[in-house]
Design an enzyme around this catalytic site. Structure first.
Site, mmCIF file in Angstrom:
data_model
loop_
_atom_site.group_PDB
_atom_site.id
_atom_site.type_symbol
_atom_site.label_atom_id
_atom_site.label_comp_id
_atom_site.label_asym_id
_atom_site.label_seq_id
_atom_site.Cartn_x
_atom_site.Cartn_y
_atom_site.Cartn_z
ATOM 1 N N CYS A 30 0.874 -1.158 0.000
ATOM 2 C CA CYS A 30 0.000 0.000 0.000
ATOM 3 C C CYS A 30 0.922 1.221 0.000
ATOM 4 O O CYS A 30 2.128 1.079 -0.124
ATOM 5 C CB CYS A 30 -0.987 -0.017 1.163
ATOM 6 S SG CYS A 30 -0.245 -0.115 2.777
ATOM 7 N N CYS A 62 -5.626 0.866 -2.568
ATOM 8 C CA CYS A 62 -4.914 2.138 -2.408
ATOM 9 C C CYS A 62 -5.737 3.358 -2.791
ATOM 10 O O CYS A 62 -5.253 4.478 -2.696
ATOM 11 C CB CYS A 62 -3.643 2.126 -3.249
ATOM 12 S SG CYS A 62 -2.652 0.657 -3.011
ATOM 13 N N CYS A 110 -1.849 2.878 -6.556
ATOM 14 C CA CYS A 110 -1.126 1.811 -5.882
ATOM 15 C C CYS A 110 0.295 1.766 -6.409
ATOM 16 O O CYS A 110 0.525 2.010 -7.583
ATOM 17 C CB CYS A 110 -1.791 0.465 -6.170
ATOM 18 S SG CYS A 110 -2.861 -0.108 -4.863
#
Length: 139
Positions: free
Chosen positions: A12, A86, A90
């Site tokens: 993340c 995310c 990401c």
């Protein structure tokens, strides 16, 4: 032999909460099948303290002793990338397989929200282990 196991990276942006919990639970539930790592494109000085407290409370795992916030550039070559969810962007990490678990970030929320995410991570880690063991996921 350790090197024969696939390497799974839970990633993340900040590597301080969801990805850290996934690394801990991957090591706890699936160490016999895959190696677990976590990382992000930015780091935090410490792992989310609610995550640390609840993972210790539920599983007896002290993430602060075994893990730290790290960058994706610090990882070995990875076979499977799991994006935690995310929202915006990401991090990219080359791998043989990639999936997005789309989990909400529980940071700043009540314990009940954290526990929902922890339960979801546990289920998904066990499912990933099962898919690898059954040959559904070829690496």
């Amino acid at each position: 032999m350790n090197s024969s196991k696939p390497k799974v990276a839970f990633i993340c942006v900040h590597n301080s909460c969801r990805s850290q919990m996934a690394e801990a639970l991957g090591k706890h539930f699936a160490a016999d099948v895959f190696e677990s790592y976590s990382a992000g494109t930015e780091t935090k000085p410490q792992i989310n303290q609610d995550a640390v407290r609840l993972i210790k409370q539920i599983y007896g795992i002290d993430m602060e002793r075994t893990q730290h916030s790290k960058l994706i550039t610090e990882l070995p070559q990875i076979d499977i990338v799991v994006k935690m969810g995310c929202n915006v962007v990401c991090p990219f990490l080359p791998s043989k397989h990639e999936e997005d678990w789309g989990l909400d970030d529980p940071t700043g929320k009540e314990d009940i929200e954290f526990r929902k995410i922890i339960d979801e991570i546990e289920k998904k880690v066990k499912n990933l282990k099962s898919r690898l063991m059954n040959g559904e996921l070829k690496i």
